[in-house]
Write a protein that holds these residues in place. Structure first.
Motif, PDB file in Angstrom:
ATOM      1  N   HIS A 281      79.354  50.826  45.945  1.00  0.00           N
ATOM      2  CA  HIS A 281      78.765  49.317  45.940  1.00  0.00           C
ATOM      3  C   HIS A 281      79.242  48.159  46.227  1.00  0.00           C
ATOM      4  N   GLU A 282      80.376  47.467  46.128  1.00  0.00           N
ATOM      5  CA  GLU A 282      80.979  46.530  46.583  1.00  0.00           C
ATOM      6  C   GLU A 282      81.216  47.184  47.499  1.00  0.00           C
ATOM      7  N   VAL A 283      81.331  48.078  48.174  1.00  0.00           N
ATOM      8  CA  VAL A 283      81.588  48.367  50.081  1.00  0.00           C
ATOM      9  C   VAL A 283      80.922  48.456  51.035  1.00  0.00           C
ATOM     10  N   LEU A 284      79.255  48.822  49.750  1.00  0.00           N
ATOM     11  CA  LEU A 284      78.646  49.168  51.120  1.00  0.00           C
ATOM     12  C   LEU A 284      77.860  47.264  50.617  1.00  0.00           C
ATOM     13  N   ALA A 285      78.196  47.011  50.309  1.00  0.00           N
ATOM     14  CA  ALA A 285      77.474  45.299  49.609  1.00  0.00           C
ATOM     15  C   ALA A 285      78.090  44.772  50.870  1.00  0.00           C
ATOM     16  N   ALA A 286      79.220  44.521  50.806  1.00  0.00           N
ATOM     17  CA  ALA A 286      79.830  43.795  52.186  1.00  0.00           C
ATOM     18  C   ALA A 286      79.938  44.411  52.725  1.00  0.00           C
ATOM     19  N   HIS A 287      79.692  45.584  53.943  1.00  0.00           N
ATOM     20  CA  HIS A 287      79.524  45.882  54.973  1.00  0.00           C
ATOM     21  C   HIS A 287      78.020  45.371  55.316  1.00  0.00           C
ATOM     22  N   TYR A 288      76.806  45.607  54.359  1.00  0.00           N
ATOM     23  CA  TYR A 288      75.879  45.329  54.421  1.00  0.00           C
ATOM     24  C   TYR A 288      75.370  43.784  54.630  1.00  0.00           C
ATOM     25  N   LEU A 289      76.098  43.108  54.574  1.00  0.00           N
ATOM     26  CA  LEU A 289      75.784  41.397  54.517  1.00  0.00           C
ATOM     27  C   LEU A 289      76.325  40.877  55.623  1.00  0.00           C
ATOM     28  N   ARG A 290      77.385  41.373  56.363  1.00  0.00           N
ATOM     29  CA  ARG A 290      77.625  41.497  57.388  1.00  0.00           C
ATOM     30  C   ARG A 290      76.697  40.943  58.819  1.00  0.00           C
ATOM     31  N   ARG A 291      75.805  42.707  58.237  1.00  0.00           N
ATOM     32  CA  ARG A 291      74.429  42.900  59.229  1.00  0.00           C
ATOM     33  C   ARG A 291      73.122  41.409  58.990  1.00  0.00           C
ATOM     34  N   GLN A 292      73.520  40.960  57.797  1.00  0.00           N
ATOM     35  CA  GLN A 292      71.634  40.725  56.406  1.00  0.00           C
ATOM     36  C   GLN A 292      72.943  40.326  55.862  1.00  0.00           C
ATOM     37  N   PRO A 293      73.132  39.035  55.936  1.00  0.00           N
ATOM     38  CA  PRO A 293      73.831  37.898  55.778  1.00  0.00           C
ATOM     39  C   PRO A 293      72.680  37.400  54.171  1.00  0.00           C
ATOM     40  N   LYS A 294      71.478  37.703  54.781  1.00  0.00           N
ATOM     41  CA  LYS A 294      70.418  36.645  53.685  1.00  0.00           C
ATOM     42  C   LYS A 294      69.881  37.095  52.290  1.00  0.00           C
ATOM     43  N   ALA A 295      70.396  38.446  52.611  1.00  0.00           N
ATOM     44  CA  ALA A 295      70.575  40.210  51.776  1.00  0.00           C
ATOM     45  C   ALA A 295      71.607  38.776  50.732  1.00  0.00           C
ATOM     46  N   LYS A 296      72.056  38.241  50.543  1.00  0.00           N
ATOM     47  CA  LYS A 296      72.899  38.227  48.978  1.00  0.00           C
ATOM     48  C   LYS A 296      71.953  37.430  48.074  1.00  0.00           C
ATOM     49  N   LEU A 297      71.285  36.453  48.078  1.00  0.00           N
ATOM     50  CA  LEU A 297      70.645  36.493  47.007  1.00  0.00           C
ATOM     51  C   LEU A 297      69.749  37.404  46.605  1.00  0.00           C
ATOM     52  N   TYR A 298      69.439  38.352  47.095  1.00  0.00           N
ATOM     53  CA  TYR A 298      69.006  39.488  46.310  1.00  0.00           C
ATOM     54  C   TYR A 298      69.742  40.341  45.718  1.00  0.00           C
ATOM     55  N   LEU A 299      71.149  40.651  46.547  1.00  0.00           N
ATOM     56  CA  LEU A 299      72.271  41.099  45.577  1.00  0.00           C
ATOM     57  C   LEU A 299      72.869  40.617  44.813  1.00  0.00           C
ATOM     58  N   GLN A 300      72.368  39.424  44.211  1.00  0.00           N
ATOM     59  CA  GLN A 300      71.974  38.432  43.034  1.00  0.00           C
ATOM     60  C   GLN A 300      71.155  38.502  42.452  1.00  0.00           C
ATOM     61  N   LEU A 301      69.925  38.727  42.489  1.00  0.00           N
ATOM     62  CA  LEU A 301      69.031  39.732  41.156  1.00  0.00           C
ATOM     63  C   LEU A 301      69.395  40.754  40.874  1.00  0.00           C
ATOM     64  N   ALA A 302      69.425  41.247  39.602  1.00  0.00           N
ATOM     65  CA  ALA A 302      69.504  42.771  39.462  1.00  0.00           C
ATOM     66  C   ALA A 302      68.993  43.209  39.257  1.00  0.00           C
ATOM     67  N   ASP A 303      67.484  43.524  39.769  1.00  0.00           N
ATOM     68  CA  ASP A 303      66.563  44.567  40.222  1.00  0.00           C
ATOM     69  C   ASP A 303      67.472  45.138  41.382  1.00  0.00           C
ATOM     70  N   PHE A 304      67.174  44.147  42.004  1.00  0.00           N
ATOM     71  CA  PHE A 304      67.743  44.929  43.764  1.00  0.00           C
ATOM     72  C   PHE A 304      68.936  46.366  43.583  1.00  0.00           C
ATOM     73  N   THR A 305      69.296  47.178  44.328  1.00  0.00           N
ATOM     74  CA  THR A 305      70.000  48.235  44.487  1.00  0.00           C
ATOM     75  C   THR A 305      69.790  48.739  46.058  1.00  0.00           C
ATOM     76  N   PHE A 306      70.402  49.755  46.524  1.00  0.00           N
ATOM     77  CA  PHE A 306      70.686  49.691  48.105  1.00  0.00           C
ATOM     78  C   PHE A 306      70.571  51.664  47.796  1.00  0.00           C
ATOM     79  N   VAL A 307      69.011  52.270  48.164  1.00  0.00           N
ATOM     80  CA  VAL A 307      69.127  53.157  48.394  1.00  0.00           C
ATOM     81  C   VAL A 307      69.323  53.331  49.654  1.00  0.00           C
ATOM     82  N   ARG A 308      69.738  54.977  49.762  1.00  0.00           N
ATOM     83  CA  ARG A 308      70.634  55.574  51.171  1.00  0.00           C
ATOM     84  C   ARG A 308      69.675  56.449  51.359  1.00  0.00           C
TER      85      ARG A 308
END
Length: 164
Positions: free
Chosen positions: A107-134
């Motif tokens: 999750h941490e690796v994917l989050a760091a990778h994802y934020l490089r392209r979607q920096p505004k997603a940082k807010l959503y990653l701080q919310l407990a109900d958000f998760t990644f779906v592959r």
């Protein structure tokens, strides 16, 4: 009448890969519990291996649908500002969704990778109900413009290194 949908060629593969690499959002199609179809817009990116991912809320109707029925579809490719919207290329991906637990070490690796392209997603990653779906792509259809339809396999979409 011959099949108007052609098998993939190198140009179709390159266009499909480009549409995926440049997409920041997608239309997600799911089936609800009662069998009704639902299409919604979701964030879209590629994981480090180049496979589609999204960051979605556990409170969303489409999340409940994916948990019950992981088969889904994603549409990427937006019309340009001019001309006929149907003349612009778009890619429909047939997929199976798999959720990644926030406790998963990946999750941490994917989050760091994802934020490089979607920096505004940082807010959503701080919310407990958000998760990644592959999304595991099982097949795809590319409409490259009028009279240019292609059937692609999941292997046609693979390229080295994710950019999402």
């Amino acid at each position: 009448m011959p099949d108007p949908v052609r098998p993939a060629d190198d140009d179709a593969r390159a266009l499909a890969q480009s549409l995926m690499a440049s997409a920041r959002f997608a239309a997600l199609g799911v089936l609800l519990e009662d069998g009704s179809p639902l299409v919604t817009r979701v964030a879209f990116g590629l994981d480090p291996q180049g496979d589609p991912v999204s960051l979605i809320s556990g409170l969303a109707l489409h999340t409940a649908a994916l948990l019950q029925r992981p088969a889904c579809s994603l549409l990427v490719g937006e019309p340009g500002g001019k001309g006929d919207p149907l003349a612009h290329p778009r890619l429909s991906l047939m997929c199976r969704a798999r959720f990644l637990s926030r406790q998963d070490p990946e999750h941490e690796v994917l989050a760091a990778h994802y934020l490089r392209r979607q920096p505004k997603a940082k807010l959503y990653l701080q919310l407990a109900d958000f998760t990644f779906v592959r999304f595991t792509v099982t097949g795809a259809h590319l409409n490259a413009g009028f009279g240019k339809a292609f059937r692609l396999a999941a292997t046609d979409l693979q390229h080295s290194g994710g950019t999402g």
